[in-house]
Design an enzyme around this catalytic site. Sequence first.
Site, PDB file in Angstrom:
ATOM      1  N   ARG A  62     -41.488  34.513 -24.612  1.00  0.00           N
ATOM      2  CA  ARG A  62     -42.275  35.089 -23.519  1.00  0.00           C
ATOM      3  C   ARG A  62     -43.650  34.441 -23.439  1.00  0.00           C
ATOM      4  O   ARG A  62     -44.148  34.116 -22.359  1.00  0.00           O
ATOM      5  CB  ARG A  62     -42.402  36.601 -23.721  1.00  0.00           C
ATOM      6  CG  ARG A  62     -43.049  37.318 -22.536  1.00  0.00           C
ATOM      7  CD  ARG A  62     -42.767  38.806 -22.608  1.00  0.00           C
ATOM      8  NE  ARG A  62     -43.283  39.455 -21.419  1.00  0.00           N
ATOM      9  CZ  ARG A  62     -44.365  40.247 -21.403  1.00  0.00           C
ATOM     10  NH1 ARG A  62     -45.030  40.476 -22.520  1.00  0.00           N
ATOM     11  NH2 ARG A  62     -44.775  40.801 -20.288  1.00  0.00           N
ATOM     12  N   HIS A  66     -45.018  32.478 -20.181  1.00  0.00           N
ATOM     13  CA  HIS A  66     -46.224  32.952 -19.496  1.00  0.00           C
ATOM     14  C   HIS A  66     -47.330  31.901 -19.518  1.00  0.00           C
ATOM     15  O   HIS A  66     -48.148  31.845 -18.590  1.00  0.00           O
ATOM     16  CB  HIS A  66     -46.713  34.250 -20.138  1.00  0.00           C
ATOM     17  CG  HIS A  66     -45.952  35.458 -19.698  1.00  0.00           C
ATOM     18  ND1 HIS A  66     -46.551  36.658 -19.377  1.00  0.00           N
ATOM     19  CD2 HIS A  66     -44.614  35.656 -19.508  1.00  0.00           C
ATOM     20  CE1 HIS A  66     -45.631  37.537 -19.013  1.00  0.00           C
ATOM     21  NE2 HIS A  66     -44.443  36.945 -19.096  1.00  0.00           N
ATOM     22  N   ASN A  91     -49.864  40.097 -18.838  1.00  0.00           N
ATOM     23  CA  ASN A  91     -49.963  39.550 -20.198  1.00  0.00           C
ATOM     24  C   ASN A  91     -50.415  40.571 -21.235  1.00  0.00           C
ATOM     25  O   ASN A  91     -50.565  40.223 -22.409  1.00  0.00           O
ATOM     26  CB  ASN A  91     -50.925  38.360 -20.211  1.00  0.00           C
ATOM     27  CG  ASN A  91     -50.365  37.151 -19.503  1.00  0.00           C
ATOM     28  OD1 ASN A  91     -49.151  36.921 -19.523  1.00  0.00           O
ATOM     29  ND2 ASN A  91     -51.223  36.363 -18.861  1.00  0.00           N
ATOM     30  N   HIS A 187     -33.567  36.444 -21.912  1.00  0.00           N
ATOM     31  CA  HIS A 187     -33.398  37.883 -22.070  1.00  0.00           C
ATOM     32  C   HIS A 187     -32.205  38.215 -22.949  1.00  0.00           C
ATOM     33  O   HIS A 187     -31.849  39.385 -23.096  1.00  0.00           O
ATOM     34  CB  HIS A 187     -33.251  38.543 -20.698  1.00  0.00           C
ATOM     35  CG  HIS A 187     -34.515  38.547 -19.904  1.00  0.00           C
ATOM     36  ND1 HIS A 187     -34.581  38.966 -18.594  1.00  0.00           N
ATOM     37  CD2 HIS A 187     -35.782  38.160 -20.227  1.00  0.00           C
ATOM     38  CE1 HIS A 187     -35.832  38.850 -18.143  1.00  0.00           C
ATOM     39  NE2 HIS A 187     -36.574  38.350 -19.123  1.00  0.00           N
TER      40      HIS A 187
END
Length: 336
Positions: A62, A66, A91, A187
């Site tokens: 992640r 990001h 975030n 995921h």
Amino acid sequence: MRGFGVLVLGLAALSFTITCNGALQTGFYLEKCGENNVEDIIRDVVESRFSKDPTIVAALLRLHFHDCFVSGCDGSLLLNGTDAEKNAGPNFSVRGYDLIDEAKAAVEKACPGVVSCADIIAVATRDAVFMAKGLNYKVETGRRDGLVSSADNVDLPGPSITVKNAIALFKRKGLNKMDMVLLLGAHTVGVTHCSFIGNRLYNFNNTGKKDPTMEASLFKSLSKTCPRIPNDSDSPVALDQTINSTNIVDDGYLRQVKGRRGILQIDQNIGLDALTGDIVRSFVNGPLKNSFQSRFGGALIKMGRVGVLTGKNEGEIRKTCGAVNPKPTSSKTLSF
């Protein structure tokens, strides 16, 4: 991964043969740190953390996503500051910063001023994927660290983004819809929370009913974890509902999506939408069956090329990951 956040590779153990892709290379740090192996130093840090906390794989995936999807893979997400990227809403729940800082301290001890924080993110993510039973793809390095981090620049996709809009977003980053499906495949590890799926359970599109695309037994299970009248806690929900697979990088997520058991709305929609449904089915029981792991590594490599800084006059090699290097103070010589 909480929320949203292709090349077929030879995926033997990492070799030290240098191969180039533009300015990025595999083996970029070979012989740049004396007798030390930079990637081994980083791997030791990740291995130590993973042995205590296997959820770090989802955290690093992640964090990597990001960082790359805002201003490119330049480590700008790591910078501290009231108005920095890490203080933007999407975030708030990103974690793993301390691991990157630990790895940075270790490589700085071995060879100061050589290894960028942006590269540490990419290498650490690869190592975590491998430790989570993914494949050991050959990560590219040679990035420099960005100098700017602004919360105003953060415009990341939410869990209810449409497939069409998601494809357009990925296209702006130089990634196609196959890359998108694969990267959403991150995921396969990690969790979301009830607050992100409550609308799918009880008020989909303001109907007061559940999302009709959700498989019945999944709804029954999730409604127990996330009751209509919530308790005080925002309970975690595994993004891959395959038993004993929460922290394993495999194709379980895509299988769940095909069976209408996707947790987030975007997860389920990639299996149903005409633009991406064939890709999902191809991975589960079509010509791409059993190739998810190798192609996932390829998609991460491709994502890792987004907006990189590689020139000597671009960015810097930070001394610490949370702050840009201080500007040298100029000294004036007095003459008499």
